[in-house]
Design a protein around this motif. Structure first.
Motif, PDB file in Angstrom:
ATOM      1  N   ASP A  80       3.820  14.891  23.921  1.00  0.00           N
ATOM      2  CA  ASP A  80       4.979  15.307  24.894  1.00  0.00           C
ATOM      3  C   ASP A  80       5.712  13.453  25.735  1.00  0.00           C
ATOM      4  N   ARG A  81       4.468  12.613  25.107  1.00  0.00           N
ATOM      5  CA  ARG A  81       4.708  12.015  26.167  1.00  0.00           C
ATOM      6  C   ARG A  81       6.783  11.307  26.599  1.00  0.00           C
ATOM      7  N   THR A  82       6.146  10.175  27.573  1.00  0.00           N
ATOM      8  CA  THR A  82       7.515  10.117  28.096  1.00  0.00           C
ATOM      9  C   THR A  82       7.042   8.655  28.680  1.00  0.00           C
ATOM     10  N   ARG A  83       8.715   7.335  28.539  1.00  0.00           N
ATOM     11  CA  ARG A  83       7.634   5.768  28.289  1.00  0.00           C
ATOM     12  C   ARG A  83       8.027   5.335  29.955  1.00  0.00           C
TER      13      ARG A  83
ATOM     14  N   TYR B 270       2.917   4.413  27.957  1.00  0.00           N
ATOM     15  CA  TYR B 270       3.519   5.776  27.242  1.00  0.00           C
ATOM     16  C   TYR B 270       3.042   6.890  27.852  1.00  0.00           C
TER      17      TYR B 270
ATOM     18  N   GLY C  91       9.672   9.415  33.257  1.00  0.00           N
ATOM     19  CA  GLY C  91      10.312   8.736  32.169  1.00  0.00           C
ATOM     20  C   GLY C  91      12.458   8.336  32.693  1.00  0.00           C
TER      21      GLY C  91
ATOM     22  N   THR D 174       1.702  10.927  29.670  1.00  0.00           N
ATOM     23  CA  THR D 174       2.346  11.993  29.701  1.00  0.00           C
ATOM     24  C   THR D 174       2.142  12.875  31.413  1.00  0.00           C
TER      25      THR D 174
ATOM     26  N   ALA E  85      13.275   5.896  30.014  1.00  0.00           N
ATOM     27  CA  ALA E  85      12.809   6.665  28.673  1.00  0.00           C
ATOM     28  C   ALA E  85      14.458   6.951  27.325  1.00  0.00           C
TER      29      ALA E  85
END
Ligand code: SF4
Lengths: 83, 401
Positions: free
Chosen positions: A4-7, A72, A80, A74, A83
């Motif tokens: 569950d990562r965001t850029r 990227y 993000g 968390t 993103a």
């Protein structure tokens, strides 16, 4: 499946020069380690700057333009946005 | 940051060993052990400023620079700092008062148990904004003035800046805010120092912080304006003497020195000469508990784009960015060899620092200036102690030969 990562947003990281991510390797068989970033106009001056900080511990130094490095995560505070 | 008034005028034997002064701009001492382990965080809210000062470490500009942390990101940062147990956040810039969410962020910090303090050029402090900041929970405003009117205005790049700062000081005091002076000492303004203190004491100030020039931002371009070692001694002696004179007259001003821990050694020498061995030994122990140069330990900086630095002056190198990773994680990452090395620097210091008797109360002085001289463990080129002061045994032996 990706975690569950965001850029991280592409906001600039410096207004006085380009920002360069710095990586060092302490020994031939040591892992390459991210150790922060420096502000500099060119790769060579970024390397010079990083050397003044890390020569005492680094065998190799990499400098990578932060604006070409997509992160990227968390964690972090921007949620993000880009993103 | 070294409290001259405390050390020379009211050091209480009962408090020996008490660590003080974690708060770079806070008027209250931070005495809780737990909070002592966390740095004071300077947050440069913006790069924008309404002035253009020649010594600005943040190289601030009259235009807004892109990438400022938004209000929402700022609040997330404050949450993060509160979770990590940060005792004090110092809102700085640029000029933090150009941001119209300043009061909102002050209130947010205060509500989250972080002591909000402010560093400003003072020229935008109207009566209304002073009251609004006080209502929001601001605990202290440090206002910069760098010389008598003409000199200050030249430095700050604007005529009338001195008078505007004095109006700001008056508005701040009238609103009931604890207010102090920030004065960066250079070759150009060192002679003005006693008169500026007199003048601003008359206005109602009783707290005066004197900064040595550090070499970040535009400060690097004017390193040639820095004082010579002899002139630095004179300026620091002036601060010591005037503090004692004021106290002798019953005027309890607070005076502090920031940015060159050779001051610690100088103060011990000064006390030995003026107040006797017992007081000098007492001051030494106090300074030892204080911990010397705070780089990477008791002070941290987050710039307007979220980059984390080891001091507010050292903006050219960043440990990480809070948009990627929490402040606490960045600050606790001892796998960064430079951060870990500076925290455990005593045996790494080279040159004259390696054999200096004041090493444990100074810890090599400014690491940023050391870098300008070579590397992160080199001696601070602006150490102004004599060899006889640094190494009395060696010089004693030499003279015996
Ligand atoms: S020689 Fe080094 S450790 Fe000693 S007072 Fe000077 S800067 Fe500090």
């Amino acid at each position: 499946m990706t975690a569950d990562r965001t850029r991280v947003t592409d906001e600039p990281r410096s207004a006085t020069g380009r920002e360069w991510e710095v990586f060092v390797r302490a020994d031939a068989d040591a892992p390459l380690k991210h150790v922060g970033s420096v502000t500099a106009g060119t790769a060579d001056t970024a390397h010079e700057h990083a050397s003044s900080l890390f020569d005492w511990v680094a065998r190799s130094i990499w400098v990578c333009p932060a604006d070409e490095t997509q992160r990227y995560t968390t964690g972090g505070v921007d949620g993000g946005r880009s993103a | 940051m070294i409290s001259v008034s405390k050390l020379l005028c009211d050091l209480d034997a009962e408090s020996d060993g008490l660590r003080y002064d974690a708060a770079a701009e806070s008027s209250e001492e931070q005495i809780t052990e737990d909070k002592q382990q966390r740095p004071v965080v300077v947050w440069n809210l913006t790069k924008q400023c309404n002035l253009y000062c020649s010594h600005c470490y943040a190289a601030a500009d009259t235009e807004t620079a892109p990438g400022e942390l938004s209000t929402a990101e700022g609040k997330a940062l404050l949450d993060d700092l509160a979770d990590f147990g940060i005792p004090v956040v110092l809102f700085s810039g640029g000029e933090p008062m150009v941001r119209d969410d300043l009061e909102e962020l002050i209130a947010y910090a205060d509500d989250n148990g972080i002591r909000p303090v402010l560093s400003t050029n003072g020229t935008l402090i109207t009566a209304e904004r002073a009251a609004a900041m006080k209502d929001a929970g601001l605990k202290y405003a440090g206002i910069s003035v760098d010389g008598l009117p003409e000199r200050n205005d030249e430095f700050r790049g604007e005529e009338g800046a001195f008078d505007a700062a004095v109006r700001g000081i008056e508005n701040s005091l009238d609103a009931g805010l604890k207010t102090g002076l920030r004065y960066t000492i250079t070759e150009a303004n060192a002679p003005d120092l006693p008169e500026v203190v007199d003048l601003l004491h008359d206005v109602g100030l009783d707290r005066f912080c004197f900064y040595h020039l550090d070499y970040g931002g535009r400060g690097a371009d004017i390193s040639n304006l820095d004082l010579s070692p002899a002139d630095t001694r004179t300026a620091v002696r002036t601060v010591c003497d005037l503090t004692r004179e004021y106290h002798a007259q019953g005027k309890e001003i607070e005076t502090l020195l920031v940015g060159n821990y050779a001051d610690a050694g100088f103060l011990v020498e000064y006390a030995r000469e003026e107040l006797g061995d017992q007081q000098a030994d007492h001051i030494y122990r106090y300074l030892e508990a204080n911990g010397g140069d705070p780089t990477g330990e008791r002070i941290a900086d987050v710039d307007y784009q979220g980059n984390v630095h080891m001091t507010q002056f050292w903006q050219g190198y960043s440990l990480g960015n809070v948009r990627d990773r929490s402040f606490g994680d960045i600050w606790s990452d001892d796998t960064n060899p430079l951060l870990a090395g500076l925290r455990d620097r005593d045996d790494r210091l080279t040159g004259r620092c390696a054999s200096c008797q004041y090493r444990s109360i100074c810890r090599g002085g400014s690491r940023l200036r050391a870098l300008s001289a070579g590397g992160p463990f080199d001696p601070d080129p602006k150490c102004y102690l004599t060899e006889a002061e640094r190494e009395p045994e060696r010089t004693g032996d030499a003279s015996a030969d």
